[in-house]
Motif scaffolding. Structure first.
Motif, PDB file in Angstrom:
ATOM      1  N   TYR A  31       0.794  -1.220   0.000  1.00 11.93           N
ATOM      2  CA  TYR A  31       0.000   0.000   0.000  1.00 11.93           C
ATOM      3  C   TYR A  31       0.835   1.281   0.000  1.00 11.93           C
ATOM      4  N   MET A  32       2.137   1.189   0.298  1.00 14.06           N
ATOM      5  CA  MET A  32       2.944   2.400   0.262  1.00 14.06           C
ATOM      6  C   MET A  32       4.413   2.107   0.547  1.00 14.06           C
ATOM      7  N   THR A  33       5.277   2.835  -0.143  1.00 10.78           N
ATOM      8  CA  THR A  33       6.694   2.879   0.195  1.00 10.78           C
ATOM      9  C   THR A  33       6.954   4.282   0.727  1.00 10.78           C
ATOM     10  N   THR A  34       7.407   4.375   1.963  1.00 10.85           N
ATOM     11  CA  THR A  34       7.583   5.676   2.599  1.00 10.85           C
ATOM     12  C   THR A  34       9.040   5.938   2.963  1.00 10.85           C
ATOM     13  N   ALA A  35       9.378   7.214   3.012  1.00 15.45           N
ATOM     14  CA  ALA A  35      10.703   7.619   3.474  1.00 15.45           C
ATOM     15  C   ALA A  35      10.690   7.672   4.997  1.00 15.45           C
ATOM     16  N   VAL A  36      11.782   7.244   5.609  1.00 17.39           N
ATOM     17  CA  VAL A  36      11.931   7.321   7.068  1.00 17.39           C
ATOM     18  C   VAL A  36      12.804   8.528   7.374  1.00 17.39           C
ATOM     19  N   HIS A  37      12.261   9.464   8.128  1.00 11.56           N
ATOM     20  CA  HIS A  37      12.978  10.695   8.409  1.00 11.56           C
ATOM     21  C   HIS A  37      13.629  10.676   9.795  1.00 11.56           C
ATOM     22  N   PHE A  38      14.905  11.055   9.820  1.00 16.14           N
ATOM     23  CA  PHE A  38      15.659  11.184  11.057  1.00 16.14           C
ATOM     24  C   PHE A  38      15.708  12.683  11.365  1.00 16.14           C
ATOM     25  N   VAL A  39      14.847  13.106  12.254  1.00 12.28           N
ATOM     26  CA  VAL A  39      14.623  14.528  12.501  1.00 12.28           C
ATOM     27  C   VAL A  39      15.153  14.944  13.870  1.00 12.28           C
ATOM     28  N   ILE A  94      14.292  15.530  24.524  1.00  9.29           N
ATOM     29  CA  ILE A  94      15.133  14.668  23.696  1.00  9.29           C
ATOM     30  C   ILE A  94      15.521  15.442  22.436  1.00  9.29           C
ATOM     31  N   THR A  95      16.569  14.965  21.782  1.00 12.64           N
ATOM     32  CA  THR A  95      17.118  15.681  20.620  1.00 12.64           C
ATOM     33  C   THR A  95      16.307  15.491  19.359  1.00 12.64           C
ATOM     34  N   GLY A  96      15.846  14.260  19.139  1.00 12.84           N
ATOM     35  CA  GLY A  96      15.164  14.014  17.876  1.00 12.84           C
ATOM     36  C   GLY A  96      14.377  12.734  17.856  1.00 12.84           C
ATOM     37  N   ILE A  97      13.867  12.433  16.669  1.00 14.50           N
ATOM     38  CA  ILE A  97      12.959  11.307  16.488  1.00 14.50           C
ATOM     39  C   ILE A  97      13.147  10.706  15.102  1.00 14.50           C
ATOM     40  N   CYS A  98      12.970   9.405  15.004  1.00 19.09           N
ATOM     41  CA  CYS A  98      12.967   8.721  13.718  1.00 19.09           C
ATOM     42  C   CYS A  98      11.529   8.308  13.440  1.00 19.09           C
ATOM     43  N   LYS A  99      11.008   8.685  12.296  1.00 20.79           N
ATOM     44  CA  LYS A  99       9.595   8.417  12.021  1.00 20.79           C
ATOM     45  C   LYS A  99       9.357   8.204  10.538  1.00 20.79           C
ATOM     46  N   SER A 100       8.630   7.135  10.228  1.00 23.32           N
ATOM     47  CA  SER A 100       8.221   6.888   8.848  1.00 23.32           C
ATOM     48  C   SER A 100       7.301   8.009   8.411  1.00 23.32           C
ATOM     49  N   GLY A 101       7.522   8.524   7.197  1.00 25.02           N
ATOM     50  CA  GLY A 101       6.780   9.685   6.738  1.00 25.02           C
ATOM     51  C   GLY A 101       5.487   9.345   6.030  1.00 25.02           C
ATOM     52  N   LEU A 102       4.982  10.294   5.299  1.00 24.32           N
ATOM     53  CA  LEU A 102       3.787  10.122   4.490  1.00 24.32           C
ATOM     54  C   LEU A 102       4.256  10.228   3.044  1.00 24.32           C
ATOM     55  N   GLY A 103       4.499   9.074   2.420  1.00 33.27           N
ATOM     56  CA  GLY A 103       5.156   9.079   1.126  1.00 33.27           C
ATOM     57  C   GLY A 103       6.603   9.501   1.324  1.00 33.27           C
ATOM     58  N   LYS A 104       7.056  10.501   0.579  1.00 37.12           N
ATOM     59  CA  LYS A 104       8.433  10.984   0.724  1.00 37.12           C
ATOM     60  C   LYS A 104       8.526  12.125   1.752  1.00 37.12           C
ATOM     61  N   GLY A 105       7.390  12.722   2.103  1.00 36.25           N
ATOM     62  CA  GLY A 105       7.402  13.872   2.994  1.00 36.25           C
ATOM     63  C   GLY A 105       7.135  13.533   4.446  1.00 36.25           C
ATOM     64  N   PHE A 106       6.967  14.574   5.256  1.00 34.65           N
ATOM     65  CA  PHE A 106       6.688  14.408   6.678  1.00 34.65           C
ATOM     66  C   PHE A 106       5.265  13.887   6.878  1.00 34.65           C
ATOM     67  N   ASP A 107       5.085  13.102   7.938  1.00 29.63           N
ATOM     68  CA  ASP A 107       3.736  12.728   8.319  1.00 29.63           C
ATOM     69  C   ASP A 107       3.232  13.724   9.363  1.00 29.63           C
ATOM     70  N   ALA A 108       2.028  13.496   9.872  1.00 35.98           N
ATOM     71  CA  ALA A 108       1.403  14.432  10.810  1.00 35.98           C
ATOM     72  C   ALA A 108       2.219  14.608  12.086  1.00 35.98           C
ATOM     73  N   SER A 109       2.885  13.540  12.538  1.00 36.88           N
ATOM     74  CA  SER A 109       3.651  13.609  13.780  1.00 36.88           C
ATOM     75  C   SER A 109       4.829  14.576  13.663  1.00 36.88           C
TER      76      SER A 109
END
Length: 334
Positions: A118-126, A187-202
């Protein structure tokens, strides 16, 4: 008269027995499916609500219910224990479990079968921009959330960091707690799967009032990780997707809906067919999947690694019906 009363009594008794048996039979005919999703705070959760809606409205005799879980790894464990019939499982998590790799070495899970992609998403290290962290290596000794507890994101992040020699101070918990911790500068940051290639709501929630920086992977780092984890997926995020950033590379999460092999071929076939026929409902709940060719995408993603996880027989049946070539290694053994 007595004979007539006896006859009427017998008829009423037969009628009542018939009602009882009909009720029991009707109940037995209903197939209840538990769908393991992810946290309710994730942008992926509404997708699984849409999936349940499609199943319940298009397949008579099937009742699907969505439950919030810890995502991929949690869903795999639930499927192994018979607590879930299907749900979100990423390619890397499903692959490791199926082939007994890493933490699954002593207890591989062989029940899962791929239903559809259903989707391939980018994981963002923010990270917070004011943290001073500019590269992955700057995360050493810093408090960092690797992903929701029990999720594939958490597992892959920790595995990648170990290979690269990174030792952050891991902040455990769910996504909502981690988002609040970043915003509060705990905390400094978060790793979170995005919404497609961009950021998700979190991540968007964090970035609204807290300036953030996204960390990227170099080709050297990707090569080093792939030398030990050849099934890890990567993606290039186009320039401009993240404000102020050019194109950069990061981890990709290939998101499948997988189901246990115990789901009958006919029910799985009807589910996949209904999903492919009702893409509009899914796009409304999860816009990032817009434009996805589900059958073609499923076959391509499933064969992107060697020794792939098999498809469910129901998926094979439907894809064959569409005239698609299902590779031999994707067809399960009966």
């Amino acid at each position: 008269m007595k004979t007539r009363k006896t006859c009427i009594t017998a008829m009423m008794l037969s009628f009542l027995i018939g009602i009882v048996f009909f009720s029991v039979d009707s109940g037995a005919a209903t197939k209840f499916l538990t769908i393991g999703s992810t946290s309710t705070s994730s942008s992926h959760y509404p997708y699984f609500v849409a999936v349940a809606k499609i199943i319940n409205e298009n397949i008579p005799g099937v009742n699907a219910t969505v439950v919030a879980t810890g995502a991929s790894i949690d869903n795999l464990k639930r499927m192994a224990k018979g607590q879930a019939d299907m749900g979100l499982v990423t390619l890397d998590a499903g692959y490791m479990a199926y082939h007994g790799i890493g933490s699954w070495k002593d207890a591989p899970v062989k029940k899962q079968r791929i239903l559809w992609l259903y989707m391939t998403t980018a994981v963002h290290f923010v990270v917070r921009e004011d943290s001073g962290v500019r590269t992955l290596y700057d995360l050493n000794k810093k408090k960092f959330h690797p992903g929701m507890r029990g999720s594939a994101t958490e597992a892959s992040t920790m595995a990648i960091f170990k290979i690269l020699g990174l030792e952050p101070e891991y902040h455990r918990g769910d996504t909502a707690d981690a988002v609040a911790a970043v915003k509060d500068n705990r905390i400094t940051g978060i790793c979170k799967s995005g919404l497609g290639k961009g950021f998700d709501a979190s991540i968007m929630d964090i970035a609204t009032l807290t300036p953030v920086r996204v960390l990227e992977f170099t080709d050297k780092e990707i090569h080093k990780v792939n030398a030990e984890i050849p099934y890890m997926s990567w993606t290039a995020v186009p320039a401009g997707t993240v404000k102020g950033m050019g194109e950069f590379k990061t981890v990709a999460m290939v998101n499948f809906v997988m189901g246990v092999e115990d789901i009958s071929e006919e029910i799985a076939y009807k589910m996949v067919k209904a999903i492919c026929a009702n893409v509009d409902i899914q796009e409304a709940a999860f816009p990032a999947m817009k434009g996805l060719n589900i059958p073609k995408g499923t076959l391509e993603a499933a064969t992107s690694v060697s020794n792939p996880i098999p498809l469910h027989f129901g998926s094979v049946k439907y894809f064959n019906e569409l005239g698609l070539k299902v590779q031999k290694e994707l067809i399960p053994i009966k």
